[in-house]
Design an enzyme around this catalytic site. Structure first.
Site, PDB file in Angstrom:
ATOM      1  N   HIS A  83       0.846  -1.199   0.000  1.00 30.88           N
ATOM      2  CA  HIS A  83       0.000   0.000   0.000  1.00 30.88           C
ATOM      3  C   HIS A  83       0.881   1.249   0.000  1.00 30.88           C
ATOM      4  O   HIS A  83       2.118   1.143  -0.031  1.00 30.88           O
ATOM      5  CB  HIS A  83      -1.009  -0.030   1.146  1.00 30.88           C
ATOM      6  CG  HIS A  83      -0.416  -0.130   2.532  1.00 30.88           C
ATOM      7  ND1 HIS A  83       0.474   0.783   3.029  1.00 30.88           N
ATOM      8  CD2 HIS A  83      -0.592  -1.055   3.521  1.00 30.88           C
ATOM      9  CE1 HIS A  83       0.806   0.467   4.269  1.00 30.88           C
ATOM     10  NE2 HIS A  83       0.181  -0.670   4.579  1.00 30.88           N
TER      11      HIS A  83
ATOM     12  N   HIS B   5       3.963   1.486   2.416  1.00 29.79           N
ATOM     13  CA  HIS B   5       5.209   0.810   2.004  1.00 29.79           C
ATOM     14  C   HIS B   5       5.910   1.623   0.912  1.00 29.79           C
ATOM     15  O   HIS B   5       7.133   1.814   0.932  1.00 29.79           O
ATOM     16  CB  HIS B   5       4.918  -0.591   1.444  1.00 29.79           C
ATOM     17  CG  HIS B   5       4.123  -1.476   2.363  1.00 29.79           C
ATOM     18  ND1 HIS B   5       2.905  -1.989   2.026  1.00 29.79           N
ATOM     19  CD2 HIS B   5       4.399  -1.930   3.617  1.00 29.79           C
ATOM     20  CE1 HIS B   5       2.445  -2.736   3.029  1.00 29.79           C
ATOM     21  NE2 HIS B   5       3.336  -2.711   4.004  1.00 29.79           N
TER      22      HIS B   5
ATOM     23  N   CYS C 283       1.395 -11.815  19.468  1.00 27.40           N
ATOM     24  CA  CYS C 283       0.531 -11.327  18.383  1.00 27.40           C
ATOM     25  C   CYS C 283       1.137 -11.808  17.066  1.00 27.40           C
ATOM     26  O   CYS C 283       2.263 -11.426  16.730  1.00 27.40           O
ATOM     27  CB  CYS C 283       0.422  -9.804  18.374  1.00 27.40           C
ATOM     28  SG  CYS C 283      -0.437  -9.232  16.882  1.00 27.40           S
TER      29      CYS C 283
ATOM     30  N   CYS D 132       1.874  -8.926  14.577  1.00 26.60           N
ATOM     31  CA  CYS D 132       3.142  -8.191  14.797  1.00 26.60           C
ATOM     32  C   CYS D 132       4.326  -9.147  14.803  1.00 26.60           C
ATOM     33  O   CYS D 132       5.457  -8.689  14.755  1.00 26.60           O
ATOM     34  CB  CYS D 132       3.137  -7.474  16.139  1.00 26.60           C
ATOM     35  SG  CYS D 132       1.947  -6.162  16.300  1.00 26.60           S
TER      36      CYS D 132
ATOM     37  N   CYS E  32      -4.510  -7.018  20.546  1.00 28.82           N
ATOM     38  CA  CYS E  32      -3.333  -6.226  20.180  1.00 28.82           C
ATOM     39  C   CYS E  32      -3.793  -4.836  19.744  1.00 28.82           C
ATOM     40  O   CYS E  32      -4.727  -4.709  18.945  1.00 28.82           O
ATOM     41  CB  CYS E  32      -2.600  -6.922  19.032  1.00 28.82           C
ATOM     42  SG  CYS E  32      -1.443  -5.851  18.173  1.00 28.82           S
TER      43      CYS E  32
ATOM     44  N   HIS F  84      -3.278  -4.556  15.765  1.00 32.89           N
ATOM     45  CA  HIS F  84      -4.057  -5.404  14.841  1.00 32.89           C
ATOM     46  C   HIS F  84      -5.500  -5.637  15.268  1.00 32.89           C
ATOM     47  O   HIS F  84      -6.270  -6.226  14.513  1.00 32.89           O
ATOM     48  CB  HIS F  84      -3.335  -6.742  14.626  1.00 32.89           C
ATOM     49  CG  HIS F  84      -2.095  -6.593  13.813  1.00 32.89           C
ATOM     50  ND1 HIS F  84      -0.868  -6.301  14.367  1.00 32.89           N
ATOM     51  CD2 HIS F  84      -1.904  -6.634  12.475  1.00 32.89           C
ATOM     52  CE1 HIS F  84       0.034  -6.193  13.409  1.00 32.89           C
ATOM     53  NE2 HIS F  84      -0.562  -6.379  12.254  1.00 32.89           N
TER      54      HIS F  84
ATOM     55  N   LYS G 192      -3.894   5.442  10.860  1.00 35.57           N
ATOM     56  CA  LYS G 192      -2.697   4.896  10.223  1.00 35.57           C
ATOM     57  C   LYS G 192      -3.150   3.985   9.083  1.00 35.57           C
ATOM     58  O   LYS G 192      -4.048   3.172   9.254  1.00 35.57           O
ATOM     59  CB  LYS G 192      -1.892   4.091  11.241  1.00 35.57           C
ATOM     60  CG  LYS G 192      -0.634   3.523  10.633  1.00 35.57           C
ATOM     61  CD  LYS G 192       0.082   2.574  11.555  1.00 35.57           C
ATOM     62  CE  LYS G 192       1.201   1.886  10.798  1.00 35.57           C
ATOM     63  NZ  LYS G 192       1.468   0.531  11.227  1.00 35.57           N
TER      64      LYS G 192
ATOM     65  N   LYS H 270      -3.296  -2.419   5.999  1.00 36.07           N
ATOM     66  CA  LYS H 270      -4.248  -3.371   5.446  1.00 36.07           C
ATOM     67  C   LYS H 270      -5.220  -3.856   6.519  1.00 36.07           C
ATOM     68  O   LYS H 270      -6.409  -4.009   6.263  1.00 36.07           O
ATOM     69  CB  LYS H 270      -3.475  -4.556   4.873  1.00 36.07           C
ATOM     70  CG  LYS H 270      -4.275  -5.362   3.904  1.00 36.07           C
ATOM     71  CD  LYS H 270      -3.524  -6.593   3.499  1.00 36.07           C
ATOM     72  CE  LYS H 270      -3.307  -7.500   4.692  1.00 36.07           C
ATOM     73  NZ  LYS H 270      -3.418  -8.905   4.423  1.00 36.07           N
TER      74      LYS H 270
HETATM   75  O1  ME8 Z   1       7.388  -4.528   9.940  1.00 34.91           O
HETATM   76  N1  ME8 Z   1       2.741   4.978   7.015  1.00 34.91           N
HETATM   77  O2  ME8 Z   1       7.159  -5.237   7.780  1.00 34.91           O
HETATM   78  P1  ME8 Z   1       5.831  -4.497   7.322  1.00 34.91           P
HETATM   79  C1  ME8 Z   1       4.047   4.970   6.747  1.00 34.91           C
HETATM   80  N2  ME8 Z   1       8.788  -7.206   8.123  1.00 34.91           N
HETATM   81  N3  ME8 Z   1       4.772   3.852   6.558  1.00 34.91           N
HETATM   82  C2  ME8 Z   1       4.121   2.688   6.640  1.00 34.91           C
HETATM   83  C3  ME8 Z   1       2.746   2.608   6.908  1.00 34.91           C
HETATM   84  C4  ME8 Z   1       2.047   3.830   7.096  1.00 34.91           C
HETATM   85  N4  ME8 Z   1       0.758   3.888   7.337  1.00 34.91           N
HETATM   86  N5  ME8 Z   1       2.395   1.317   6.920  1.00 34.91           N
HETATM   87  C5  ME8 Z   1       3.524   0.605   6.653  1.00 34.91           C
HETATM   88  C6  ME8 Z   1       7.692  -5.248   9.008  1.00 34.91           C
HETATM   89  N6  ME8 Z   1       4.566   1.430   6.488  1.00 34.91           N
HETATM   90  C7  ME8 Z   1       8.884  -6.182   9.095  1.00 34.91           C
HETATM   91  C8  ME8 Z   1      10.150  -5.370   8.912  1.00 34.91           C
HETATM   92  S1  ME8 Z   1      12.812  -5.109   8.782  1.00 34.91           S
HETATM   93  C9  ME8 Z   1      14.096  -5.993   9.302  1.00 34.91           C
HETATM   94  C10 ME8 Z   1      11.425  -6.137   9.058  1.00 34.91           C
HETATM   95  C11 ME8 Z   1       5.948   1.034   6.170  1.00 34.91           C
HETATM   96  O3  ME8 Z   1       5.503  -5.116   6.012  1.00 34.91           O
HETATM   97  C12 ME8 Z   1       6.922   1.548   7.227  1.00 34.91           C
HETATM   98  O4  ME8 Z   1       8.213   1.579   6.670  1.00 34.91           O
HETATM   99  O5  ME8 Z   1       4.798  -4.510   8.374  1.00 34.91           O
HETATM  100  C13 ME8 Z   1       6.847   0.450   8.259  1.00 34.91           C
HETATM  101  O6  ME8 Z   1       7.945   0.463   9.146  1.00 34.91           O
HETATM  102  C14 ME8 Z   1       6.850  -0.772   7.363  1.00 34.91           C
HETATM  103  O7  ME8 Z   1       6.029  -0.370   6.238  1.00 34.91           O
HETATM  104  C15 ME8 Z   1       6.307  -2.026   8.019  1.00 34.91           C
HETATM  105  O8  ME8 Z   1       6.301  -3.027   7.034  1.00 34.91           O
END
Ligand code: ME8
Length: 520
Positions: free
Chosen positions: A21, A24, A130, A133, A155, A158, A305, A308
């Site tokens: 989304h 990311h 969770c 998370c 959580c 979530h 925020k 998904k």
């Molecule tokens: O946490 N606003 O992966 P993830 C801004 N796999 N950035 C956002 C966002 C939002 N509303 N939503 C998501 C994980 N992000 C782990 C990471 S790293 C060693 C492992 C972005 O798929 C932001 O960068 O849940 C957030 O930190 C990341 O997506 C979380 O991605």
């Protein structure tokens, strides 16, 4: 054009299971703008992104879809995550998957090293986990459920109940690193940024650190613990290691010493993993800590925020299909102070597209090029009768180049763009004031006309170079239309104002065409 100094920058590796989304894409674009900027500053810049593919959540979804977790991950990488990079025009140097052999083998080496050095022990753990998370939660992380979960603790992120797990686990002695971490934050105030993130991390560590459970034995989708294959490595411990396994740790020492340490750009939701657990792991292994961890804010849609699980996800292509990838990149980098939360709205995006990109920058480029075609048969004048107003523009070019460079050095992308936009605005004001169309009416003003046009065209060249990391497609077209030699991405950004104009201009299609359809 590298001068040898390295700038290694990373995004988080995203959960392969989720649908990409704009949150990311936001992180991807920010890291990409910084990488492109540093590349154009003559540094050996290297951008890493990738996917996080182990853990219980992925195993469960794959099973529900009737495929193996690896098949599931392969499919999502090819159909969702790699296409996201194209959608928002990311120029990454590598893409790591935690199922890559280079990752699995070298993550095991790291773990074995910590085990041999006495940083890991066997223990028992009971807690609320969770799966969303992939993290054990403290009671204070839970809130009262509503709807179907009324009466249960869920959580806070979530909104689903956590599972009470009791396992024999391997533990990392993280609690022994509290003082070293506090000393690190103290001695290197830039290690965690922005300031709000730094303060949060310091107060968290000051409360005292617990040891970290780093293995799971109730399922097997993960990297096997090297000395006990009945356990798989905890998914976060596994995931964080991507930053070094992709950079050569354990298998390419030359590459690793060239690239490491990295700048990590992450959302503030995963700040503690990066600013506390990760440096503690590295300290234990005797590896240099990262150069910096920057926790950016959240994109909010309708005040919430974007994620998904809250069903407010917007696919990046919904924006780029209408506005293009340059506009996506510009909008999010310009409208939100990097490091703070920011709200997305279609109205704001449309308004900025029209006033800043189409009218402010795009029209400026079209008008200047059209005047050179009309008044000079397309040939860029070499000199002219320069005045104080022309010198002021040259001064602005230098000033904004320096201001933008300084802003980027502390990751203030929005400030860099705002500085560059002073040149857009000054050039528009300059053309209105100098009225080249009026000068063109009298041959006696020829030298003055030429001075105005060459000043304007040089200003455009400076803009093309400075804006190339943010709007790579528009600036590449503009550079070609200005007759610039080579690629705009090869021009030094810290000397953007040095370009003195090519021999002639070429036709330029509208950089940001009018958008008729209503969106949203
Ligand atoms: O946490 N606003 O992966 P993830 C801004 N796999 N950035 C956002 C966002 C939002 N509303 N939503 C998501 C994980 N992000 C782990 C990471 S790293 C060693 C492992 C972005 O798929 C932001 O960068 O849940 C957030 O930190 C990341 O997506 C979380 O991605």
């Amino acid at each position: 054009m590298s001068d040898g100094s390295s700038f290694y920058i990373t995004t988080p590796i995203f959960y392969v299971n989720d649908v990409p989304h704009i949150g990311h894409a936001y992180t991807e674009v920010a890291a990409d703008v910084l990488a492109r900027w540093h590349r154009q500053s003559g540094e050996d810049a290297w951008l890493l992104t990738g996917t996080d593919e182990h853990g219980q959540k992925i195993l469960r979804t794959a099973t529900a879809n009737g495929v193996t977790p690896k098949e599931w991950a392969d499919r999502l990488v090819e159909t969702a995550w790699k296409p996201l990079l194209k959608t928002v025009d990311i120029k990454n140097d590598d893409f790591i998957r935690t199922t890559d052999e280079r990752h699995e083998v070298n993550a095991q080496k790291f773990l074995q090293h910590l085990f041999d050095a006495g940083h890991i022990y066997t223990g028992e753990y009971e807690g609320f986990y969770c799966v969303g998370c992939e993290e054990y939660k403290q009671p204070s992380d839970l809130i009262d459920g509503v709807g179907e979960y009324a009466g249960q603790q869920v959580c806070a992120i979530h909104s689903i109940p956590c599972e009470l797990l009791h396992e024999k686990n391997y533990f990392f002695r993280m609690s022994t690193f509290g003082d070293q971490l506090l000393a690190l934050y103290e001695e290197n105030p830039n290690f965690v940024q922005p300031e709000s993130a730094r303060n949060e991390v310091i107060s968290f560590v000051k409360q005292g650190l617990s040891d970290l459970s780093i293995s799971r034995s109730s399922f097997d989708w993960g990297i096997k613990v090297p000395w006990d294959d009945s356990h798989v490595v905890y998914v976060w411990f596994d995931a964080l290691l991507n930053y070094i396994t992709a950079a050569g740790y354990g298998h390419d020492d030359e590459k690793f010493s060239r690239l490491w340490p990295a700048t990590h750009v992450v959302g503030k939701d995963i700040l503690r993993f990066h600013a506390v657990i990760w440096p503690a792991m590295l300290l234990a292994a005797g590896i240099e800590v990262p150069r910096q961890v920057f926790g950016h804010g959240w994109l909010l849609v309708g005040g919430e925020k974007m994620s998904k699980s809250k069903l407010t996800g917007i696919a990046p292509s919904q924006i780029t299909d209408t506005f293009g990838s340059d506009a996506f990149r510009y909008y999010f980098m310009r409208a939100i102070s990097f490091g703070q939360d920011g709200s997305f709205s279609w109205e704001d995006l449309s308004a900025r597209y029209q006033s800043e990109l189409a009218n402010g920058f795009g029209n400026l480029a079209s008008r200047v090029i059209a005047m050179i075609v009309r008044y000079c048969d397309g040939e860029i004048p070499v000199g002219g009768d320069f005045s104080e107003a022309d010198e002021l523009i040259r001064g602005t070019e230098k000033r904004v180049t320096d201001a933008a460079t300084l802003a980027i050095s502390h990751l203030a992308i929005h400030e860099a763009i705002a500085a560059i936009w002073e040149l857009v605005d000054d050039l528009n004001g300059y053309i209105t004031a100098q009225e080249p169309w009026a000068l063109a009416k009298d041959p006696a003003n020829r030298a003055r006309l030429e001075a105005v046009l060459v000043t304007a065209v040089r200003g455009l060249g400076t803009l093309a170079v400075l804006l190339s990391p943010v709007v790579p497609q528009a600036t590449a077209k503009l550079w070609t239309a200005l007759g610039g030699t080579g690629l705009v991405t090869d021009q030094r950004i810290d000397r953007a104002w040095e370009w003195s104009g090519g021999p002639r201009v070429f036709p330029l299609e509208a950089l940001f065409p009018r958008i008729e359809a209503t969106v949203g």
